[in-house]
Design an enzyme around this catalytic site. Structure first.
Site, mmCIF file in Angstrom:
data_model
loop_
_atom_site.group_PDB
_atom_site.id
_atom_site.type_symbol
_atom_site.label_atom_id
_atom_site.label_comp_id
_atom_site.label_asym_id
_atom_site.label_seq_id
_atom_site.Cartn_x
_atom_site.Cartn_y
_atom_site.Cartn_z
ATOM 1 C CB ILE A 69 35.294 18.708 41.452
ATOM 2 C CG1 ILE A 69 34.746 19.599 40.331
ATOM 3 C CG2 ILE A 69 36.051 19.536 42.496
ATOM 4 C CD1 ILE A 69 33.575 20.494 40.727
ATOM 5 C CE1 TYR A 82 24.197 20.922 43.123
ATOM 6 C CE2 TYR A 82 24.074 23.011 41.968
ATOM 7 C CZ TYR A 82 24.817 21.969 42.492
ATOM 8 O OH TYR A 82 26.196 21.995 42.413
ATOM 9 C CG ASN A 133 33.755 16.784 45.457
ATOM 10 O OD1 ASN A 133 33.611 17.812 44.799
ATOM 11 N ND2 ASN A 133 33.745 15.580 44.893
HETATM 12 N N1 LIG Z 1 30.218 20.296 37.724
HETATM 13 C C1 LIG Z 1 29.694 21.473 38.002
HETATM 14 O O1 LIG Z 1 29.330 22.257 37.080
HETATM 15 C C2 LIG Z 1 29.586 21.923 39.443
HETATM 16 C C3 LIG Z 1 29.412 23.296 39.714
HETATM 17 C C4 LIG Z 1 29.309 23.713 41.033
HETATM 18 C C5 LIG Z 1 29.397 22.799 42.066
HETATM 19 N N2 LIG Z 1 29.558 21.477 41.783
HETATM 20 C C6 LIG Z 1 29.636 20.531 42.925
HETATM 21 O O2 LIG Z 1 30.858 19.838 42.852
HETATM 22 C C7 LIG Z 1 30.737 18.596 43.561
HETATM 23 C C8 LIG Z 1 31.336 17.485 42.723
HETATM 24 O O3 LIG Z 1 30.563 17.327 41.555
HETATM 25 P P1 LIG Z 1 31.178 16.980 40.121
HETATM 26 O O4 LIG Z 1 30.853 18.110 39.231
HETATM 27 O O5 LIG Z 1 32.578 16.543 40.228
HETATM 28 O O6 LIG Z 1 30.175 15.796 39.713
HETATM 29 P P2 LIG Z 1 30.397 14.230 39.485
HETATM 30 O O7 LIG Z 1 31.473 13.996 38.482
HETATM 31 O O8 LIG Z 1 29.037 13.686 39.220
HETATM 32 O O9 LIG Z 1 30.917 13.723 40.913
HETATM 33 C C9 LIG Z 1 30.054 13.494 42.011
HETATM 34 C C10 LIG Z 1 30.750 12.597 42.998
HETATM 35 O O10 LIG Z 1 29.873 12.407 44.118
HETATM 36 C C11 LIG Z 1 29.823 11.010 44.421
HETATM 37 N N3 LIG Z 1 28.535 10.635 44.994
HETATM 38 C C12 LIG Z 1 27.306 10.799 44.467
HETATM 39 N N4 LIG Z 1 26.379 10.261 45.257
HETATM 40 C C13 LIG Z 1 27.036 9.704 46.314
HETATM 41 C C14 LIG Z 1 26.627 8.967 47.468
HETATM 42 N N5 LIG Z 1 25.337 8.668 47.691
HETATM 43 N N6 LIG Z 1 27.584 8.566 48.334
HETATM 44 C C15 LIG Z 1 28.889 8.822 48.119
HETATM 45 N N7 LIG Z 1 29.335 9.528 47.049
HETATM 46 C C16 LIG Z 1 28.417 9.944 46.161
HETATM 47 C C17 LIG Z 1 30.031 10.303 43.057
HETATM 48 O O11 LIG Z 1 30.592 9.006 43.256
HETATM 49 P P3 LIG Z 1 29.805 7.602 43.132
HETATM 50 O O12 LIG Z 1 28.776 7.753 42.074
HETATM 51 O O13 LIG Z 1 30.920 6.644 42.789
HETATM 52 O O14 LIG Z 1 29.250 7.370 44.512
HETATM 53 C C18 LIG Z 1 31.075 11.214 42.430
HETATM 54 O O15 LIG Z 1 32.365 10.852 42.820
HETATM 55 C C19 LIG Z 1 29.237 18.428 43.863
HETATM 56 O O16 LIG Z 1 28.986 18.761 45.221
HETATM 57 C C20 LIG Z 1 28.567 19.441 42.931
HETATM 58 O O17 LIG Z 1 27.341 19.896 43.444
HETATM 59 C C21 LIG Z 1 29.663 21.012 40.496
#
Ligand SMILES: NC(=O)c1ccc[n+]([C@@H]2O[C@H](COP(=O)([O-])OP(=O)(O)OC[C@H]3O[C@@H](n4cnc5c(N)ncnc54)[C@H](OP(=O)(O)O)[C@@H]3O)[C@@H](O)[C@H]2O)c1
Length: 257
Positions: A18, A151, A86
């Site tokens: 996202i 979560y 995010n």
């Molecule tokens: N996908 C879904 O179904 C869904 C649904 C509802 C809400 N969300 C929320 O949407 C947001 C984005 O998630 P996504 O679905 O896009 O997942 P994703 O593809 O796994 O992205 C997560 C991002 O967070 C970064 N991150 C993780 N740990 C970190 C740390 N310690 N420091 C800095 N950055 C960190 C990762 O980058 P690096 O690993 O490079 O650090 C990555 O860019 C999250 O808050 C998630 O809870 C997702």
């Protein structure tokens, strides 16, 4: 092509999913953006495609990573107009069987880092009388989720805090919105051990990163309190307000089981 009222932005978790899509939309709209995550190589690839993009390699689980991000948000020389909190992750499984250090990290990233960066954003924006804070929560924030308990609890905090901040800064020129996506295919499923949902949950229940990112950016510009991408999830969120908690808990637990 979408146009936005933001003059500059900072997006955490911009290396995938996202956050990367938000970076792409902001880049296409000509909004100079600071990209924050641990994987600096991925951020550099995205930044190279757009004018005025910056890379800030930071681990938001560390005090140093949070401090460098706070410092960038607080800059008066090159002010940030939109902050998107995010970065986040989840962990599926039975609470007492999971690694407690991982669960503590989940709280530290989803709750502590988001709180610290929200504080930095509003402390910079409110005196300026202008700015936007978009906190990425989840539809999981609206009910307890057995099998994904920590979560959902962290995201309940994000939605609640964002709603409160939205009201606190009302009339100041600063907008605060909680973005509450439903299931969206990203690296999230691999990292949270929920990859099985891809085959279990029908296609119509999945939103795309484009839907989610564009909805969030549009809704924070409009100063909506809560942004829920996709008609199905808008109905589900309304339903979770109306149904008994025992039922919403059962429904949400049956998805993750
Ligand atoms: N996908 C879904 O179904 C869904 C649904 C509802 C809400 N969300 C929320 O949407 C947001 C984005 O998630 P996504 O679905 O896009 O997942 P994703 O593809 O796994 O992205 C997560 C991002 O967070 C970064 N991150 C993780 N740990 C970190 C740390 N310690 N420091 C800095 N950055 C960190 C990762 O980058 P690096 O690993 O490079 O650090 C990555 O860019 C999250 O808050 C998630 O809870 C997702």
């Amino acid at each position: 092509m979408a146009t936005y009222p933001f003059t500059s932005a900072l997006v955490t978790g911009a290396s995938s999913g996202i956050g990367a899509e938000m970076a792409r939309l902001l880049g296409k709209a000509g909004v100079p953006t600071v990209l924050v995550a641990r994987r600096g190589d991925r951020l550099a690839e995205i930044a190279a495609r757009y004018d005025g993009f910056e890379v800030l390699e930071a681990d938001l689980l560390t005090p140093e990573g949070r401090a460098s991000t706070v410092e960038r948000i607080a800059s008066t020389e090159s002010p940030i107009d939109l902050v998107v909190n995010n970065a986040g992750f989840g962990t599926s499984g039975v609470f007492h069987e999971l690694d407690v250090e991982r669960l503590a990290d989940e709280v530290e990233l989803n709750v502590k880092a988001l709180t610290v960066l929200s504080h930095a954003a509003l402390a910079a924006m409110v005196p300026r009388g202008h700015g936007y804070l978009l906190n990425v929560s989840s539809v999981a924030s609206f009910q307890a989720s057995p099998g994904l308990g920590v979560y959902a609890a962290t995201k309940a905090y994000v939605t609640s805090l964002s709603e409160a901040l939205h009201s606190e800064v009302k009339g100041s020129g600063v907008h605060v919105t909680a973005l509450c996506p439903g299931l969206t295919k990203t690296e999230f499923q691999e990292h949270s051990n929920t990859s099985g949902l891809a085959t279990k949950v029908p296609d119509l229940a999945w939103t795309t990163v484009e839907q989610v990112a564009s909805c969030g950016l549009r809704d924070v510009a409009k100063n909506k309190t809560i942004s829920v991408p996709g008609a199905l999830y808008k109905v589900a969120v309304t339903g979770s307000d109306l149904l008994p908690r025992s039922i919403t808990r059962w429904v949400s637990g049956s998805i993750t089981r």
